[in-house]
Design a protein around this motif. Structure first.
Motif, PDB file in Angstrom:
ATOM      1  N   PHE A 209       0.863  -1.176   0.000  1.00  0.00           N
ATOM      2  CA  PHE A 209       0.000   0.000   0.000  1.00  0.00           C
ATOM      3  C   PHE A 209       0.902   1.229   0.000  1.00  0.00           C
ATOM      4  N   GLY A 210       0.983   1.921  -1.118  1.00  0.00           N
ATOM      5  CA  GLY A 210       1.869   3.074  -1.220  1.00  0.00           C
ATOM      6  C   GLY A 210       3.004   2.805  -2.186  1.00  0.00           C
ATOM      7  N   GLY A 211       3.916   3.757  -2.317  1.00  0.00           N
ATOM      8  CA  GLY A 211       5.012   3.653  -3.269  1.00  0.00           C
ATOM      9  C   GLY A 211       6.151   2.798  -2.767  1.00  0.00           C
ATOM     10  N   ASP A 212       7.248   2.790  -3.540  1.00  0.00           N
ATOM     11  CA  ASP A 212       8.442   2.034  -3.177  1.00  0.00           C
ATOM     12  C   ASP A 212       8.922   2.445  -1.790  1.00  0.00           C
ATOM     13  N   GLY A 213       9.336   1.449  -1.030  1.00  0.00           N
ATOM     14  CA  GLY A 213       9.866   1.731   0.297  1.00  0.00           C
ATOM     15  C   GLY A 213       8.838   1.641   1.403  1.00  0.00           C
ATOM     16  N   THR A 214       7.551   1.561   1.047  1.00  0.00           N
ATOM     17  CA  THR A 214       6.524   1.424   2.072  1.00  0.00           C
ATOM     18  C   THR A 214       6.408  -0.031   2.503  1.00  0.00           C
ATOM     19  N   GLU A 215       5.824  -0.226   3.663  1.00  0.00           N
ATOM     20  CA  GLU A 215       5.723  -1.564   4.243  1.00  0.00           C
ATOM     21  C   GLU A 215       4.821  -2.458   3.402  1.00  0.00           C
ATOM     22  N   VAL A 216       5.193  -3.727   3.289  1.00  0.00           N
ATOM     23  CA  VAL A 216       4.366  -4.705   2.577  1.00  0.00           C
ATOM     24  C   VAL A 216       3.744  -5.653   3.591  1.00  0.00           C
ATOM     25  N   SER A 217       2.623  -6.250   3.201  1.00  0.00           N
ATOM     26  CA  SER A 217       1.966  -7.243   4.051  1.00  0.00           C
ATOM     27  C   SER A 217       1.818  -8.531   3.260  1.00  0.00           C
ATOM     28  N   SER A 218       1.907  -9.648   3.944  1.00  0.00           N
ATOM     29  CA  SER A 218       1.782 -10.934   3.272  1.00  0.00           C
ATOM     30  C   SER A 218       0.352 -11.121   2.775  1.00  0.00           C
ATOM     31  N   ALA A 219       0.221 -11.861   1.678  1.00  0.00           N
ATOM     32  CA  ALA A 219      -1.091 -12.096   1.070  1.00  0.00           C
ATOM     33  C   ALA A 219      -1.394 -13.589   1.064  1.00  0.00           C
ATOM     34  N   ARG A 220      -2.666 -13.916   1.168  1.00  0.00           N
ATOM     35  CA  ARG A 220      -3.121 -15.305   1.118  1.00  0.00           C
ATOM     36  C   ARG A 220      -3.862 -15.529  -0.205  1.00  0.00           C
ATOM     37  N   ARG A 221      -3.388 -16.452  -0.993  1.00  0.00           N
ATOM     38  CA  ARG A 221      -4.005 -16.746  -2.291  1.00  0.00           C
ATOM     39  C   ARG A 221      -5.241 -17.611  -2.099  1.00  0.00           C
ATOM     40  N   GLN A 222      -6.371 -17.107  -2.552  1.00  0.00           N
ATOM     41  CA  GLN A 222      -7.616 -17.861  -2.504  1.00  0.00           C
ATOM     42  C   GLN A 222      -7.845 -18.634  -3.795  1.00  0.00           C
ATOM     43  N   SER A 223      -7.449 -18.026  -4.906  1.00  0.00           N
ATOM     44  CA  SER A 223      -7.562 -18.643  -6.229  1.00  0.00           C
ATOM     45  C   SER A 223      -6.697 -17.832  -7.182  1.00  0.00           C
ATOM     46  N   SER A 224      -6.684 -18.202  -8.447  1.00  0.00           N
ATOM     47  CA  SER A 224      -5.897 -17.458  -9.428  1.00  0.00           C
ATOM     48  C   SER A 224      -6.467 -16.067  -9.684  1.00  0.00           C
ATOM     49  N   SER A 225      -7.687 -15.813  -9.170  1.00  0.00           N
ATOM     50  CA  SER A 225      -8.326 -14.513  -9.393  1.00  0.00           C
ATOM     51  C   SER A 225      -8.599 -13.745  -8.103  1.00  0.00           C
ATOM     52  N   GLN A 226      -8.105 -14.252  -6.951  1.00  0.00           N
ATOM     53  CA  GLN A 226      -8.416 -13.572  -5.693  1.00  0.00           C
ATOM     54  C   GLN A 226      -7.349 -13.850  -4.638  1.00  0.00           C
ATOM     55  N   ILE A 227      -6.918 -12.769  -3.952  1.00  0.00           N
ATOM     56  CA  ILE A 227      -6.035 -12.900  -2.801  1.00  0.00           C
ATOM     57  C   ILE A 227      -6.573 -12.018  -1.688  1.00  0.00           C
ATOM     58  N   GLU A 228      -6.097 -12.258  -0.464  1.00  0.00           N
ATOM     59  CA  GLU A 228      -6.475 -11.441   0.683  1.00  0.00           C
ATOM     60  C   GLU A 228      -5.218 -10.961   1.386  1.00  0.00           C
ATOM     61  N   CYS A 229      -5.242  -9.715   1.833  1.00  0.00           N
ATOM     62  CA  CYS A 229      -4.119  -9.176   2.591  1.00  0.00           C
ATOM     63  C   CYS A 229      -4.644  -8.208   3.633  1.00  0.00           C
ATOM     64  N   SER A 230      -3.804  -7.883   4.600  1.00  0.00           N
ATOM     65  CA  SER A 230      -4.189  -6.969   5.672  1.00  0.00           C
ATOM     66  C   SER A 230      -3.652  -5.574   5.382  1.00  0.00           C
ATOM     67  N   SER A 231      -4.500  -4.572   5.616  1.00  0.00           N
ATOM     68  CA  SER A 231      -4.055  -3.195   5.421  1.00  0.00           C
ATOM     69  C   SER A 231      -3.142  -2.788   6.570  1.00  0.00           C
ATOM     70  N   PRO A 232      -2.040  -2.075   6.287  1.00  0.00           N
ATOM     71  CA  PRO A 232      -1.106  -1.674   7.337  1.00  0.00           C
ATOM     72  C   PRO A 232      -1.473  -0.309   7.912  1.00  0.00           C
ATOM     73  N   LEU A 233      -0.766   0.098   8.943  1.00  0.00           N
ATOM     74  CA  LEU A 233      -0.855   1.470   9.433  1.00  0.00           C
ATOM     75  C   LEU A 233      -0.333   2.400   8.346  1.00  0.00           C
ATOM     76  N   HIS A 234      -1.101   3.460   8.041  1.00  0.00           N
ATOM     77  CA  HIS A 234      -0.729   4.356   6.935  1.00  0.00           C
ATOM     78  C   HIS A 234      -1.332   5.724   7.201  1.00  0.00           C
ATOM     79  N   MET A 235      -0.653   6.764   6.789  1.00  0.00           N
ATOM     80  CA  MET A 235      -1.211   8.096   6.949  1.00  0.00           C
ATOM     81  C   MET A 235      -2.514   8.205   6.153  1.00  0.00           C
ATOM     82  N   ALA A 236      -3.454   9.012   6.649  1.00  0.00           N
ATOM     83  CA  ALA A 236      -4.748   9.164   5.991  1.00  0.00           C
ATOM     84  C   ALA A 236      -4.568   9.719   4.581  1.00  0.00           C
ATOM     85  N   GLY A 237      -5.382   9.183   3.653  1.00  0.00           N
ATOM     86  CA  GLY A 237      -5.319   9.636   2.267  1.00  0.00           C
ATOM     87  C   GLY A 237      -5.288   8.463   1.309  1.00  0.00           C
ATOM     88  N   ASN A 238      -5.219   8.765   0.005  1.00  0.00           N
ATOM     89  CA  ASN A 238      -5.201   7.731  -1.020  1.00  0.00           C
ATOM     90  C   ASN A 238      -3.821   7.103  -1.130  1.00  0.00           C
TER      91      ASN A 238
END
Length: 207
Positions: free
Chosen positions: A129-158
């Protein structure tokens, strides 16, 4: 005049994976690198190499038509090439279509479902979530068309949302996720009411 040069040694390639669109940032660790260094990809394509030190070169990986494994070689005279023991893997891009939900609290912790196409069957999938250098979170693959991940702490905004595999972006494009500021309740009118309920209460606040 004939010039003798020390034999080049290639020890490690970092990272060993990248998108088929190519990348400028593959680091080759070795020894006896010097000015005029070049990289040979897949036995034929010679690309530019940027000399960082006598023990590190950065190679530009050209684009490929499809996912494949290729060899990577380094030379300081464009004649004698030394091949890395590790091959470089070109990865197919993943199409991103939708994030559900597309917004959440700035303090993170929410589960975000990413809908797309072509998610590989890998335990190394990640969301950034964010540009290069921002924290990444692990993702769980549900299928070839869907994954799930957790949103990290991030400053408010897009923030942009992309998918990585072992810290390498494999997304074709990016989604957008809105980190919302916390809700703040400032005034309740009225602040008291009858036990039986039914009163209209106006809540004023922010967020």
């Amino acid at each position: 005049q004939y010039e003798y040069v020390a034999e080049v040694g290639v020890l490690q390639v970092l990272p060993t994976r990248g998108p088929v669109k190519g990348t400028n940032g593959v680091r080759v660790v070795g020894e006896n690198f010097a000015d005029g260094v070049s990289c040979r990809i897949g036995g034929s394509v010679v690309s530019s190499g940027r000399l960082e030190s006598s023990t590190m070169v950065v190679c530009r990986m050209p684009s490929r038509l499809e996912a494949s494994m290729v060899t990577l070689e380094v030379s300081v005279n464009d004649v004698d090439f030394r091949m890395a023991t590790e091959q470089f893997e070109y990865l197919e891009p993943v199409a991103l279509m939708q994030a559900k939900p597309s917004r959440g609290p700035y303090n993170g912790g929410g589960v975000v479902t990413v809908i797309g196409a072509g998610f590989p069957d890998s335990k190394g999938l990640q969301c950034r979530f964010g540009g290069d250098g921002t924290e990444v979170s692990s993702a769980r693959r549900q299928s070839s068309s869907q994954i799930e991940c957790s949103s990290p702490l991030h400053m408010a905004g897009n923030a942009t949302l992309v998918v990585l595999q072992d810290d390498v972006s494999i997304s074709a494009g990016a989604l957008h996720y809105l980190f919302e500021p916390p809700l703040s309740v400032q005034v309740l009118e009225p602040s008291v009411g009858v036990q039986g309920g039914g009163d209209l209460v106006t809540v004023s606040g922010a967020g």
